[in-house]
Design an enzyme around this catalytic site. Structure first.
Site, PDB file in Angstrom:
ATOM      1  N   ASN A  50       0.842  -1.192   0.000  1.00  0.00           N
ATOM      2  CA  ASN A  50       0.000   0.000   0.000  1.00  0.00           C
ATOM      3  C   ASN A  50       0.884   1.251   0.000  1.00  0.00           C
ATOM      4  OD1 ASN A  50       0.601  -0.846   2.663  1.00  0.00           O
ATOM      5  ND2 ASN A  50      -1.094   0.324   3.524  1.00  0.00           N
ATOM      6  N   CYS A  60      -4.099   0.612  -2.429  1.00  0.00           N
ATOM      7  CA  CYS A  60      -3.986  -0.619  -1.646  1.00  0.00           C
ATOM      8  C   CYS A  60      -2.902  -1.529  -2.222  1.00  0.00           C
ATOM      9  CB  CYS A  60      -5.304  -1.377  -1.660  1.00  0.00           C
ATOM     10  SG  CYS A  60      -6.657  -0.590  -0.788  1.00  0.00           S
ATOM     11  N   GLU A  62      -3.135  -4.722  -2.895  1.00  0.00           N
ATOM     12  CA  GLU A  62      -3.667  -5.579  -3.944  1.00  0.00           C
ATOM     13  C   GLU A  62      -3.750  -4.819  -5.273  1.00  0.00           C
ATOM     14  OE1 GLU A  62      -4.940  -4.897  -0.985  1.00  0.00           O
ATOM     15  OE2 GLU A  62      -6.097  -6.567  -0.162  1.00  0.00           O
ATOM     16  N   CYS A  93     -10.138  -5.093   0.682  1.00  0.00           N
ATOM     17  CA  CYS A  93     -11.284  -4.190   0.845  1.00  0.00           C
ATOM     18  C   CYS A  93     -12.254  -4.397  -0.319  1.00  0.00           C
ATOM     19  CB  CYS A  93     -10.804  -2.745   0.913  1.00  0.00           C
ATOM     20  SG  CYS A  93     -10.275  -2.050  -0.673  1.00  0.00           S
ATOM     21  N   CYS A  96     -10.837  -3.526  -3.721  1.00  0.00           N
ATOM     22  CA  CYS A  96      -9.850  -4.497  -4.203  1.00  0.00           C
ATOM     23  C   CYS A  96     -10.508  -5.810  -4.608  1.00  0.00           C
ATOM     24  CB  CYS A  96      -8.767  -4.731  -3.162  1.00  0.00           C
ATOM     25  SG  CYS A  96      -7.621  -3.340  -3.072  1.00  0.00           S
TER      26      CYS A  96
HETATM   27 ZN   LIG Z   1      -8.084  -2.399  -1.066  1.00  0.00          ZN
END
Ligand SMILES: [Zn+2]
Length: 145
Positions: A50, A60, A62, A93, A96
């Site tokens: 991140n 993020c 990912e 999240c 993501c």
């Molecule tokens: Zn995320």
């Protein structure tokens, strides 16, 4: 160290790569460093951390790893691994989950490990984002088909 869920384990080299990229996170605002590692269809690994910015619209881990994969010209992923800073589940999240879904199949596995790399949970894409909206909803080919 790696730990098993049933017969599932996280290879030690993946644990080490996750810890390395997590420790490179730029998270001065949340103090919540996260690392992600994606294995693409070709078997290539893409890592991301991140990256926060002062206006709070950071990236993020990912999303960072997915951007690296797509930037390398790859469009399908096989596996996703996520590591957070603590012992609690650091699941992708909502944003993501949708980003992973863009390049995943329904059976793509998403594994979440704790800060030391012990496997906590494993999800299929369908479990992580059921009844999802994807490229085929817009008439595009998708890895989900
Ligand atoms: Zn995320």
């Amino acid at each position: 160290m790696s730990e098993a869920i049933g017969q599932d384990t996280v290879p030690q080299d993946i644990v080490e790569a996750l810890i390395t990229v997590r420790d490179r996170a730029y998270a001065p605002y949340s103090n919540h460093p996260v690392g992600a590692l994606i294995v693409s269809e070709s078997g290539t690994r893409y890592a991301g951390a991140n990256v926060e910015v002062a206006h709070y619209k950071g990236l993020c881990a990912e999303a960072s790893a997915l951007a690296a994969m797509a930037s390398a010209g790859e469009r399908e992923l096989r596996e996703v691994y996520v590591i957070g800073p603590g012992e609690h589940l650091c699941t992708p999240c909502g944003d993501c989950r949708q980003r992973i879904r863009e390049f995943a199949s329904p059976q793509t596995l998403i594994r979440v490990v704790d800060a030391q790399g012990t496997l906590l949970r494993r999800y299929t894409m369908d479990e992580l984002l059921p009844d999802s909206f994807g490229p085929e909803n817009l008439g595009r080919d998708s890895a989900m088909e």
